[in-house]
Design an enzyme around this catalytic site. Structure first.
Site, PDB file in Angstrom:
ATOM      1  N   GLU A 227     -15.890 -39.262  16.811  1.00 47.76           N
ATOM      2  CA  GLU A 227     -16.784 -38.182  17.226  1.00 47.76           C
ATOM      3  C   GLU A 227     -16.496 -37.966  18.708  1.00 47.76           C
ATOM      4  O   GLU A 227     -17.073 -38.599  19.574  1.00 47.76           O
ATOM      5  CB  GLU A 227     -18.231 -38.610  16.973  1.00 47.76           C
ATOM      6  CG  GLU A 227     -19.152 -37.434  16.795  1.00 47.76           C
ATOM      7  CD  GLU A 227     -19.871 -37.078  18.071  1.00 47.76           C
ATOM      8  OE1 GLU A 227     -19.343 -36.197  18.797  1.00 47.76           O
ATOM      9  OE2 GLU A 227     -20.912 -37.667  18.342  1.00 47.76           O
TER      10      GLU A 227
ATOM     11  N   GLY B  71     -16.963 -40.748  21.943  1.00 43.98           N
ATOM     12  CA  GLY B  71     -16.565 -40.735  23.352  1.00 43.98           C
ATOM     13  C   GLY B  71     -15.532 -39.657  23.610  1.00 43.98           C
ATOM     14  O   GLY B  71     -15.459 -38.664  22.880  1.00 43.98           O
ATOM     15  N   SER B  72     -14.722 -39.893  24.633  1.00 46.47           N
ATOM     16  CA  SER B  72     -13.804 -38.839  25.082  1.00 46.47           C
ATOM     17  C   SER B  72     -12.581 -38.703  24.167  1.00 46.47           C
ATOM     18  O   SER B  72     -12.231 -39.633  23.432  1.00 46.47           O
ATOM     19  CB  SER B  72     -13.335 -39.142  26.501  1.00 46.47           C
ATOM     20  OG  SER B  72     -12.426 -40.223  26.457  1.00 46.47           O
TER      21      SER B  72
ATOM     22  N   CYS C  67     -22.713 -34.122  23.361  1.00 40.57           N
ATOM     23  CA  CYS C  67     -21.491 -33.639  22.693  1.00 40.57           C
ATOM     24  C   CYS C  67     -21.733 -32.235  22.169  1.00 40.57           C
ATOM     25  O   CYS C  67     -20.803 -31.458  22.019  1.00 40.57           O
ATOM     26  CB  CYS C  67     -21.147 -34.528  21.510  1.00 40.57           C
ATOM     27  SG  CYS C  67     -20.781 -36.167  21.999  1.00 40.57           S
TER      28      CYS C  67
HETATM   29  C1  UN1 Z   1     -24.079 -36.677  21.003  1.00 39.51           C
HETATM   30  O1  UN1 Z   1     -24.187 -35.967  21.987  1.00 39.51           O
HETATM   31  O2  UN1 Z   1     -23.156 -37.512  20.911  1.00 39.51           O
HETATM   32  O3  UN1 Z   1     -27.317 -32.933  17.931  1.00 39.51           O
HETATM   33  C2  UN1 Z   1     -25.040 -36.683  19.872  1.00 39.51           C
HETATM   34  C3  UN1 Z   1     -27.735 -33.426  18.987  1.00 39.51           C
HETATM   35  C4  UN1 Z   1     -28.253 -34.834  18.939  1.00 39.51           C
HETATM   36  C5  UN1 Z   1     -27.128 -35.803  18.891  1.00 39.51           C
HETATM   37  C6  UN1 Z   1     -26.063 -35.602  19.926  1.00 39.51           C
HETATM   38  N1  UN1 Z   1     -29.078 -34.981  17.766  1.00 39.51           N
HETATM   39  O4  UN1 Z   1     -27.749 -32.819  20.039  1.00 39.51           O
END
Ligand code: UN1
Length: 515
Positions: free
Chosen positions: A267, A245-246, A301
């Site tokens: 993460e 998350g953030s 992310c």
């Molecule tokens: C995320 O955005 O938290 O690598 C995970 C990627 C995906 C997972 C993203 N397999 O873009």
């Protein structure tokens, strides 16, 4: 296809009702007397269904059941635990389409991305099955005669998994497939914006566990960060909290867990850049950048948020990227051919508009986008134009992660300068370079190069495979999940020394002679 049609098609198959319990403590808690969350589809803003939240009493029941199950589950040999994970993988294969569609309507992803998310769960189950026979420890030579040393990996306990709305079930699976093979039970607090997916996922996986005659090992407590999130992070019965998350929430969780000396896997935000040099294959680079910036409408992310272009190809690349942006089909992600669905909700839209405005106030130049797109019949959804802004490395917005399809374009002359710009942000998740020049590529991969947890050459910042360790440095939080040796975080290491001799010699030559 619309939300209502998909809903009709999948709800019964996934075992979902109009009102669903969001609490599983070995059985589903009643919904009566609990607050309800309404799940809205980002596609058209329509309500899909309701999910109940955990009370403190519910949470206590969840924890009690998870701890009880751990006693049984941790006794089972790891390869047999792997069989359970295999059964889960099979069950997910059966429901890939339905669960994928639920991801599409609750998270607003394209059908391909929705199914891709479930595939990611199946892949991690595969990995965990193999791992269940490979929790290897080292043997270590001892300095003492007739002694042997080795290390073994033991189950950790009940672990807490807190996930975000954008990968509402895959990230849970990254953690729990590995953790369950490792002998742990788990408690899940999904994002309130992904609660329905969580309920559906639990029904699928629990069926598989039950079929093989094991007690439940996956538990669920839907609720807000300030209630369930806070209870979990301050609860010393959970030796590990994995949080996605953030950055601000990650800091809060990290503090809570650190106060009780627990472990975290964090993460948090990414602010990922793609460097395109003059030696790049421009067609591939364009594809990689467009996918990175536009997939999931920039709400990954790993989304590409900064584009660092060599001055010699700057104008051409920018013009061609703009052309792609103009043509990309935006709209109902349930329709074939649509590549960009909606932003999650009004709050996400406001953040997008605000970032575009603030960047311009800082002097960034709007090349394309920066506005809402009206999709007839889908007025309740927040669709936006993908956005390109020419910017400077030191601008505040360039250093800020905005969960939206905004890319800041920056110019460089030398590879050293490109990496300086690249590393000039607080986050450190994913990175990419597009080049066919060995020296540039190796510089990017050297210690002076990318400071991120993930480095890609000639491919996108987004779309990582589950086999690698996933996570990043700096304010991304340092955690690693999914593949490689990330499993170690879900187990405890024990260093074992065995004396098989008749004497008791001491290490470091210390003498302690007693009669
Ligand atoms: C995320 O955005 O938290 O690598 C995970 C990627 C995906 C997972 C993203 N397999 O873009």
């Amino acid at each position: 296809m619309d939300v209502e049609t998909v809903k009709k098609e999948i709800m019964e198959k996934l075992g979902l009702d109009e009102v669903n319990s969001g609490v599983f403590y070995g059985e589903w808690a009643p919904v009566e007397g609990r607050e309800l969350i309404t799940s809205y589809s980002p596609i058209d803003g329509s309500p899909i269904a309701k999910v109940s939240m955990a009370t403190k009493e519910d949470y206590e029941k969840v924890m009690k059941a998870a701890e009880e199950s751990f006693k049984v589950w941790s006794e089972i040999p790891a390869p047999k635990r792997g069989w359970v994970v295999r059964e889960i993988g099979q069950e997910l294969i059966k429901y890939k389409k339905e669960l994928g569609r639920l991801v599409s309507i609750e998270a607003g992803k394209t059908l391909s991305e929705g199914e891709g998310e479930v595939q990611e769960m199946i892949d991690i189950a595969d990995l965990a099955i193999g791992l269940s026979r490979q929790f290897y420890g080292l043997t270590i030579v001892s300095e003492r005669e007739e002694h042997r040393m080795y290390e073994q990996w033991l189950p950790l306990g009940t672990i807490g998994v807190i996930t975000s709305f954008n990968f509402p079930c895959a990230v849970w699976a990254w953690n729990t497939m590995i953790a369950s093979a490792a002998g742990d039970t788990s408690v899940w607090k999904p994002s309130s914006k992904g609660a329905l997916i969580a309920v559906a996922t639990m029904k699928i996986v629990n069926r598989a566990v039950e079929r093989l005659g094991y007690p439940p090992i996956f538990f669920l407590a839907v609720g807000s960060g300030s209630t369930v999130g806070e209870w979990m992070s301050t609860d010393s019965r959970l030796p590990l909290i994995s949080f996605t998350g953030s950055i601000p929430t990650g800091k809060r969780i990290s503090e809570n867990v650190a106060k009780r000396l627990g472990r975290t896997i964090l993460e948090l935000g990414g602010n990922n850049a793609a460097i395109v040099t003059a030696k790049a294959d421009i067609n591939n680079a364009l594809k990689g950048v467009a996918f990175g910036a536009l997939a999931t409408s920039g709400q990954r992310c790993t989304s590409t948020r900064r584009l660092i272009l060599h001055e010699d190809i700057y104008d051409e690349f920018l013009a061609r990227l703009k052309n792609i942006y103009e043509k990309v089909s935006i709209g109902n992600p349930l329709e074939e051919g649509v590549l960009m669905g909606p932003l999650r909700d009004e709050a996400s839209f406001n953040k997008y508009m605000n970032a575009v405005k603030k960047a311009q106030e800082e002097g960034a130049k709007l090349v394309y986008g920066g506005e809402r797109v009206n999709i007839p019949g889908f007025e309740g959804g927040y669709y936006v134009k993908p956005t390109i802004l020419e910017a400077k490395p030191d601008m505040e917005m360039v250093k800020t992660e905005t969960f939206a399809p905004i890319i800041y374009v920056l110019k460089f002359r030398t590879i050293e300068e490109a990496l300086e710009i690249h590393n000039n942000v607080p986050q450190g998740l994913s990175s990419a370079i597009f080049t066919n020049d060995l020296r540039e590529e190796e510089y990017f991969l050297s210690h002076k190069g990318s400071d991120c947890g993930i480095a890609n050459v000639n491919t996108s910042t987004a779309g990582a495979e589950i086999g690698g360790a996933f996570g990043g440095e700096k304010e991304t939080g340092g955690g690693r999940e999914s593949g490689s040796d990330a499993w170690k975080a879900y187990m405890r290491r024990q260093t074992v020394t065995i004396n098989y001799g008749k004497e008791l010699p001491l290490a470091q030559g210390v003498r302690f002679d007693i009669e």
